[in-house]
Write a protein that holds these residues in place. Structure first.
Motif, PDB file in Angstrom:
ATOM      1  N   ASP A 137     124.273  50.992  27.675  1.00 11.35           N
ATOM      2  CA  ASP A 137     124.024  52.303  27.095  1.00 11.35           C
ATOM      3  C   ASP A 137     123.808  53.354  28.172  1.00 11.35           C
ATOM      4  O   ASP A 137     124.397  54.431  28.161  1.00 11.35           O
ATOM      5  N   LEU A 183     126.927  54.043  30.219  1.00  7.08           N
ATOM      6  CA  LEU A 183     127.872  54.897  29.488  1.00  7.08           C
ATOM      7  C   LEU A 183     127.445  56.358  29.597  1.00  7.08           C
ATOM      8  O   LEU A 183     128.238  57.243  29.950  1.00  7.08           O
ATOM      9  N   THR A 184     126.160  56.573  29.292  1.00  6.41           N
ATOM     10  CA  THR A 184     125.662  57.942  29.337  1.00  6.41           C
ATOM     11  C   THR A 184     125.792  58.527  30.730  1.00  6.41           C
ATOM     12  O   THR A 184     126.249  59.653  30.920  1.00  6.41           O
ATOM     13  N   LEU A 188     129.367  59.478  31.569  1.00  4.71           N
ATOM     14  CA  LEU A 188     129.831  60.669  30.852  1.00  4.71           C
ATOM     15  C   LEU A 188     129.164  61.927  31.404  1.00  4.71           C
ATOM     16  O   LEU A 188     129.799  62.967  31.570  1.00  4.71           O
ATOM     17  N   VAL A 189     127.864  61.807  31.701  1.00  2.72           N
ATOM     18  CA  VAL A 189     127.165  62.967  32.246  1.00  2.72           C
ATOM     19  C   VAL A 189     127.772  63.350  33.581  1.00  2.72           C
ATOM     20  O   VAL A 189     128.001  64.535  33.867  1.00  2.72           O
ATOM     21  N   THR A 240     130.838  62.859  34.564  1.00  2.12           N
ATOM     22  CA  THR A 240     132.141  63.482  34.318  1.00  2.12           C
ATOM     23  C   THR A 240     131.962  64.956  33.977  1.00  2.12           C
ATOM     24  O   THR A 240     132.604  65.847  34.566  1.00  2.12           O
ATOM     25  N   LEU A 241     131.071  65.205  33.006  1.00  7.68           N
ATOM     26  CA  LEU A 241     130.859  66.587  32.575  1.00  7.68           C
ATOM     27  C   LEU A 241     130.304  67.434  33.712  1.00  7.68           C
ATOM     28  O   LEU A 241     130.680  68.592  33.875  1.00  7.68           O
ATOM     29  N   ILE A 282     133.003  68.533  35.921  1.00  9.42           N
ATOM     30  CA  ILE A 282     133.800  69.606  35.303  1.00  9.42           C
ATOM     31  C   ILE A 282     133.072  70.942  35.388  1.00  9.42           C
ATOM     32  O   ILE A 282     133.616  71.967  35.822  1.00  9.42           O
TER      33      ILE A 282
END
Lengths: 756, 132
Positions: free
Chosen positions: A635, A638-639, A642-643, A645-646, A649
């Motif tokens: 978990d 995953l978080t 993703l964090v 990645t963002l 960006i």
């Protein structure tokens, strides 16, 4: 002339919402009248419901003689003021807020005088402070009005804090918070060593609210409120809240020489200073404000007494003053509304133009001056009787009352004679009488003053005595009578009228003299207030300029140094034991990833371009996510991924707005070394923390609980998610609110930067 | 950004990512996933879309203002606590209903609220940064 005619044509004559909502205070008034017979017979009405039982707070309300007198004044004044405002404020913006504040204020005021619990009283007390702020600053586009509103809320709000502190001190001493249980407590508290502090706190609360010297200056400035508001708040109700407080505390704290001496001196000085200053201004409303100061001072002075005579004087004058002062304020509003000025120098000869308003003003001012046949006369007789019976400083009290009353007589003459008699200045043009909605209040309240003056025995038995009995235990009766006979009070009354006439004759030269003296005073509380406010703002500005540099780098360094100092201070003594060589078998699994993370960190440090640095940071994050995954936390992995990645960006979007890295001025070598040291220290600290943590047996209590109940109680097998959305969902609700707020703040900052 | 490859890939990717986000949201109660993660995935999808097609296109595609999405999320999450109040339990206690084989509960509604709130926050920041 045609201009005035035109403006009255275009502005609506009356605001319907105001007229209809005046039924609210009226209906409360009528309801109160049903309770009247019971109150006269000494009955006390009570109502109670639970509020916060665990704190011993309940919504207890209580209506006895004193509360009843206040409630009558509040609702009656509230009705006339609302009705008056309906015409006075017609055509102005924000009328809904105006009437809402007005009625809310009235409810809060009724709450103060009927609350049975001290903290409940305090809540209403603060509510009146806030609402009076909104009402004084109602004309919020006017800088002066805003500043005066701020002054009022700062002074009365600070006093409110003192009151709260006093209440809490009382609570720590074990005094009951319910006012109805105070009868036997008095002696213990008066002998307690905390008594002077409690007295002081309560006194400051009352003094700020009721504008006693040296906290008096906010009241004349509060005249920037719309006139009906001044009539309601600053004549009839709010400024009397402090008086009410002193009356309520009289049986509990009163009777000591500290109480009596302080109140007599403070009240006497306020009365004299207010009365003297009332001669100075040319603004009719400011004149009235200073006379209100005088009245509040007199009330405080009489509450310093212990005899029934002086307390009866306080209760009687409370009623007398509320009636004539509200009438005069409203009439001033009428004059201002019709003549578009309330400067005494530009007013005159309105006798023929506004005869009905003139009659009301005449009744009110004659009562104020204390002419025989008017209620004010009765009030003055009992005043002198009370002043002579004071236990502390009766001579000072009598003289202060005498001079203040004489000055009042002179001011009453100014208020009545200057605007209505003499020749009308040509600048006034055509003046019309006001509509009935604006006439009714002054007329009825001035009229009551006449009627009460003719039947003082009735007033005494039905209003004053029930009120005095509510806060004075002895049942000794002092009846107000029409004529007391030839005695000292009568003689003093005659001296007052004579002296008042003399002062009136010399009013013009006195005005200039007093203004001169006031201007020449080198230390006054308004100036102290302004100085300290300026100093506070300047100090705040200096502090913010120094600490908020706007450099992200500095902020981050400060945070890191603080963390290192605080955590390191506690941790370093134990750090040695924690530093062990970890199990090599476990390390070898992750060693590849660790090398990858290290390499990525190196890239970040060496990067010549920001994009490369950000890419490196992303790689570090991805590596950490891999480690999470490897040790069984999918978990979090995953978080994290993703964090990261963002973040990359969003970073790359921010990047476009930053100057190129090589054009930025090179930081000094010492600065770089400092940063490196800081980073290494932080790294060592965290690493040793983790090592130490691993050596302590893990407390699995919570884990077991969640493992056990996650599916049974919450129908979910993913414990992390179950905790987030079920077991600790209130925390999550708070967190997502913070996320949304932070995003909002970010958007505002970005857009603002664009504008610049 | 003018790149045929990126544009074509984005067309496919965005849809897939959004579907995947919904999948993550729904399965979150039993397997790794949940509202927050789903919001991150869909936020990334929108970021990709905004980079290739431009912020104006993204605004048109999502129709509502991002702040509205965020506010709706907060409202939904807060509202998910009320059924418990009506049942006489403390605010935000999970209430469950059995529909056939599946049990559905207020935590799912709450999770949807979390999803919308975080997504709205991300998209509003993203758009503010892109639009200049």
């Amino acid at each position: 002339m045609s201009r005035i005619f035109l403006t009255t044509e275009t502005v609506p004559d009356c605001c319907r919402a105001g007229r209809i909502s005046s039924l609210f205070p009226l209906s409360v008034f009528v309801l109160l009248c049903f309770a009247w017979p019971g109150i006269v017979n000494g009955h006390v009405y009570q109502a109670q419901s639970a509020w916060i039982p665990s704190l011993g707070l309940n919504l207890g309300f209580r209506l006895d003689g004193l509360s009843f007198l206040f409630c009558l004044i509040i609702t009656l004044a509230g009705f006339f003021v609302t009705l008056f405002s309906a015409s006075y404020m017609a055509g102005k913006p924000n009328l809904f807020s105006y009437f809402f504040y007005l009625h809310a204020f009235m409810v809060a005021m009724l709450g103060i005088v009927t609350a049975d619990h001290l903290l409940l009283l305090f809540v209403f007390w603060e509510a009146t402070t806030v609402l009076s702020y909104l009402l004084i600053g109602f004309d919020h586009e006017n800088t002066t009005a805003r500043e005066n509103a701020r002054q009022a809320i700062l002074v009365t709000g600070a006093g409110g804090l003192f009151l709260l502190f006093g209440i809490l001190l009382l609570k720590t001493m074990g005094a009951p918070m319910a006012l109805s249980q105070w009868t036997q407590m008095g002696m213990d508290i008066r002998e307690h060593f905390l008594y002077p502090f409690i007295f002081l706190c309560i006194l400051v609360g009352a003094m700020t609210k009721s504008a006693q010297v040296p906290f008096h200056f906010w009241l004349p400035n509060a005249m920037s409120a719309p006139t009906p508001i001044s009539a309601f708040l600053h004549a009839a109700t709010m400024v009397k809240a402090g008086i009410y407080l002193l009356m309520r505390f009289h049986p509990l704290l009163g009777g000591t020489s500290l109480w009596m001496g302080t109140l007599v001196v403070v009240g006497g000085i306020t009365a004299l200073w207010g009365a003297i200053q009332a001669l100075a201004p040319c603004d009719l409303k400011r004149v009235l404000a200073y006379t209100t100061l005088m009245a509040l001072g007199i009330l405080t002075l009489f509450l310093g007494g212990q005899t029934v005579a002086s307390l009866t004087a306080a209760a009687t004058f409370l009623l007398v003053h509320a009636l004539y002062k509200a009438a005069l304020f409203l009439a001033t509003g009428s004059i201002d509304h019709q003549c578009r000025t309330r400067d005494l120098r530009n007013l005159g000869g309105l006798f023929s133009a506004m005869p009905l308003t003139m009659l009301a003003v005449a009744a009110a001012t004659l009562s104020m001056a204390g002419f025989p046949l008017f209620f004010g006369f009765i009030g003055k007789e009992i005043m002198y009787e009370g002043a002579l019976s004071e236990e502390m400083f009766p001579g000072f009290a009598t003289l202060a009352t005498l001079f203040a009353n004489s000055l009042m007589t002179a001011v009453a003459g100014i208020i009545l004679l200057t605007p209505f008699f003499g020749t009308r200045p040509p600048s006034l043009g055509q003046v019309h009488e006001v509509p009935w909605t604006m006439r009714l209040g002054p007329a009825v309240m001035g009229g009551i003053g006449v009627v009460f003056g003719l039947f003082p025995e009735w007033v005494s038995a039905n209003l004053i005595q029930p009120a005095v009995f509510a806060f004075h235990p002895s049942r000794e009766e002092i009846r107000l009578v029409f004529f007391h006979g030839f005695n000292l009070p009568l003689l003093l009354s005659m001296i007052t009228l004579t002296l008042g006439s003399v002062i009136y004759i010399f009013r013009i030269s006195l005005r200039h003299r007093i203004q001169d003296v006031i201007d020449r005073l080198w230390i006054t509380t308004p100036r102290i207030y302004q100085k300290s406010l300026d100093a506070f703002v300047a100090g705040g500005t200096w502090f913010v300029r120094r600490t908020q540099t706007g450099m992200l780098h500095t902020y981050f360094a400060v945070i890191m140094v603080t963390v290192l100092l605080i955590a390191g201070w506690a941790w370093i003594p134990h750090m040695g034991a924690a530093l062990i060589v970890p199990d090599m078998a476990q390390i070898s699994i992750a060693s590849g990833i660790c090398l990858f993370i290290l390499a990525a960190t190196g890239v970040v440090l060496m990067a010549k371009k920001r994009l490369v640095a950000i890419g490196g940071l992303g790689a570090v994050g991805a590596g950490v996510a891999l480690i999470f995954l490897m040790f069984g936390a999918p978990d979090i992995a995953l978080t994290q991924l993703l964090v990261e990645t963002l973040t990359v960006i969003i970073f790359s979007l921010v990047l476009l707005r930053l100057p190129l890295l090589r054009t930025v001025r090179k930081r000094s070598r010492s600065r770089n070394l400092f940063d490196a040291g800081l980073s290494i220290c932080a790294g060592i600290l965290v690493t040793s923390f983790l090592m130490g943590l691993l050596q302590v047996p893990l407390d699995r209590n919570l884990t077991t609980f969640f493992e056990h109940y996650s599916y049974v109680a919450a129908h979910g097998r993913n414990i992390v998610n179950v905790i987030l959305v079920d077991f600790r969902s209130l925390d999550t609700l708070g967190e997502i609110s913070v996320v949304v707020l932070a995003a909002w703040a970010g958007v505002v900052l970005i857009r603002r930067q664009e504008k610049e | 950004m003018q790149s045929i490859i990126l544009k074509t890939a984005t067309r496919l990717m965005v849809g897939l990512m959004l579907v995947f986000a919904v999948y993550l949201l729904l399965r979150g109660h039993h397997e790794p996933g949940g509202g927050f993660v789903a919001a991150l995935v869909s936020g990334t999808a929108f970021a990709l879309f905004a980079i290739t097609e431009g912020p104006a296109q993204l605004r048109r595609a999502i129709r509502v203002r991002p702040s509205v999405i965020a506010m709706t999320g907060l409202a939904v999450a807060a509202a998910a606590g009320f059924p418990a109040l009506f049942a006489g339990m403390p605010y935000l206690t999970g209430i469950w209903w059995k529909i056939g084989e599946i049990s559905l509960g207020t935590p799912l509604i709450f999770d949807v609220g979390v999803f919308l709130a975080v997504l709205g926050a991300i998209v509003s920041l993203l758009l503010a940064l892109e639009e200049n």
